[in-house]
Design an enzyme around this catalytic site. Structure first.
Site, PDB file in Angstrom:
ATOM      1  N   GLU A  47       0.826  -1.204   0.000  1.00 17.87           N
ATOM      2  CA  GLU A  47       0.000   0.000   0.000  1.00 17.87           C
ATOM      3  C   GLU A  47       0.859   1.252   0.000  1.00 17.87           C
ATOM      4  O   GLU A  47       1.931   1.286   0.615  1.00 17.87           O
ATOM      5  CB  GLU A  47      -0.925   0.057   1.226  1.00 17.87           C
ATOM      6  CG  GLU A  47      -2.362  -0.287   0.950  1.00 17.87           C
ATOM      7  CD  GLU A  47      -2.641  -1.766   1.085  1.00 17.87           C
ATOM      8  OE1 GLU A  47      -3.676  -2.209   0.579  1.00 17.87           O
ATOM      9  OE2 GLU A  47      -1.821  -2.465   1.698  1.00 17.87           O
ATOM     10  N   THR A  48       0.361   2.264  -0.708  1.00 21.16           N
ATOM     11  CA  THR A  48       0.896   3.616  -0.631  1.00 21.16           C
ATOM     12  C   THR A  48      -0.217   4.526  -0.143  1.00 21.16           C
ATOM     13  O   THR A  48      -1.334   4.487  -0.673  1.00 21.16           O
ATOM     14  CB  THR A  48       1.418   4.093  -1.997  1.00 21.16           C
ATOM     15  OG1 THR A  48       2.486   3.238  -2.419  1.00 21.16           O
ATOM     16  CG2 THR A  48       1.919   5.524  -1.928  1.00 21.16           C
TER      17      THR A  48
END
Length: 265
Positions: A47-48
Site C-alpha cells: 500500500e501507498t
C-alpha cells in the site's frame, strides 16, 4: 522542477525490515486518481498512502500497485507516524483521518500508536467457492465473511505457518482477500494469522491492520475476552495489540521510518 516528499515506513514493528512496509506521500492538496495509482505502482509496496490537510485533520487514501482500497491499517499507522515524526502534528494531539471508511483517529500511547477503527464482524458462510479451500489446501474449522474478506480458522498453528497457497486459484474469488487464523500455541500471543490478497495484487500481506478489525471480534467470541496480543506469521512478521469496545477496534502498533526520498514530478 516540482518535487514531492515520500517516505517508506515499516509498520507494526520496532525494527527496520520487519513488519509491513508502506509508502507515505504527504501532499499540500489532493492529486488526481491516475497520478496516485501511477505512484503506487512505481513504489510497488502493498500500500501507498496519500494524505493532505483537510478540515481539522487529513484526507487519507490508500492504493495498492493495482487499485484503490477502502481501508488499510498499516498504511494508516505509517501515515500517523510520519505526521508526528515531521512535527506536522504535536505528539500530544490525536490525528483525524477522513477516509472512504469514515473518520479514523490515531493517538500516541507512549511508544505505541493507537488506531480507532470500525469493527468488521464476520458472518459464518456455509456455502463458499471451491477455489477457497482448494487454493489453500486445508480443511477449515470455520469459514466466515465480512464486507472485505473471507475469514478461515484452522486447527493448527504449524499448519498455518506452512501454508503454500495456490494464488492463481485464490485470485479468482470475488473478495478483497483471505484471512487464515488459528489459536496460538505459545503463551505470548492469543492468536496468529496470515493474510492473502492476490485479487488486488498482493499475494501475501506481511502485517494487515484492517484484517484485525475482523479477527478481533471473531476471537472475542471464541475466547471471551476484549484484549489480545496477536502475531501475523508472514516472512517479515509483525505484532499487534488489540482492544475491543462496542463497535470499535483499537489497534496498537509501532513503526520505523526506513526511507526518505523525493518524487521528481
Amino acid at each position: 522542477m516540482m518535487t514531492t516528499p515520500i517516505y517508506v515506513v515499516d509498520a507494526f514493528t520496532n525494527q527496520a525490515f520487519k513488519g509491513n512496509p508502506a509508502a507515505v506521500c504527504v501532499l499540500p492538496t489532493s492529486r488526481d486518481d491516475i497520478w496516485m495509482q501511477h505512484v503506487a505502482s512505481e513504489m510497488n509496496l502493498s500500500e501507498t498512502a496519500f494524505l493532505h490537510p483537510y478540515q481539522d485533520g487529513y484526507s487519507l487514501r490508500w492504493f495498492t500497485p493495482n487499485t484503490e482500497v477502502d481501508l488499510c491499517g498499516h498504511a494508516t499507522l505509517a501515515s500517523a507516524h510520519i505526521l508526528w515524526e515531521l512535527d506536522h502534528i504535536s505528539a500530544e494531539q490525536p490525528i483525524t483521518f477522513y477516509t472512504k471508511s469514515g473518520i479514523l483517529t490515531a493517538s500516541k500511547r507512549g511508544e505505541w500508536i493507537e488506531l480507532d477503527f470500525p469493527s468488521e464482524q464476520p458472518k459464518q458462510e456455509n456455502v463458499y467457492p471451491n477455489e477457497l479451500i482448494d487454493g489453500l489446501g486445508i480443511q477449515p474449522l470455520y469459514v466466515g465473511r465480512n464486507r472485505f474478506d473471507y475469514l478461515i480458522e484452522i486447527d493448527s498453528e504449524q499448519r498455518l505457518k506452512e501454508l503454500n497457497p495456490n494464488f492463481s486459484l485464490l485470485e479468482q474469488i470475488d473478495t478483497r482477500g483471505i484471512i487464515v487464523t488459528s489459536k496460538s500455541t505459545s503463551t505470548e500471543y492469543d492468536f496468529i494469522s496470515r493474510c492473502f490478497f492476490p485479487a488486488v495484487g498482493v499475494n501475501e500481506d506481511p502485517v494487515t491492520g484492517s484484517a484485525h478489525c475482523c479477527l478481533g471480534p471473531y476471537w472475542q467470541e471464541k475466547l471471551n475476552k476484549n484484549e489480545f496480543l496477536a502475531y501475523q506469521a508472514s516472512k517479515r512478521g509483525g505484532m499487534l495489540k488489540i482492544k475491543l469496545q462496542h463497535d470499535r477496534v483499537f489497534l496498537l502498533g509501532q513503526a520505523v521510518t526506513v526511507l526518505r526520498s523525493e518524487l521528481l514530478l
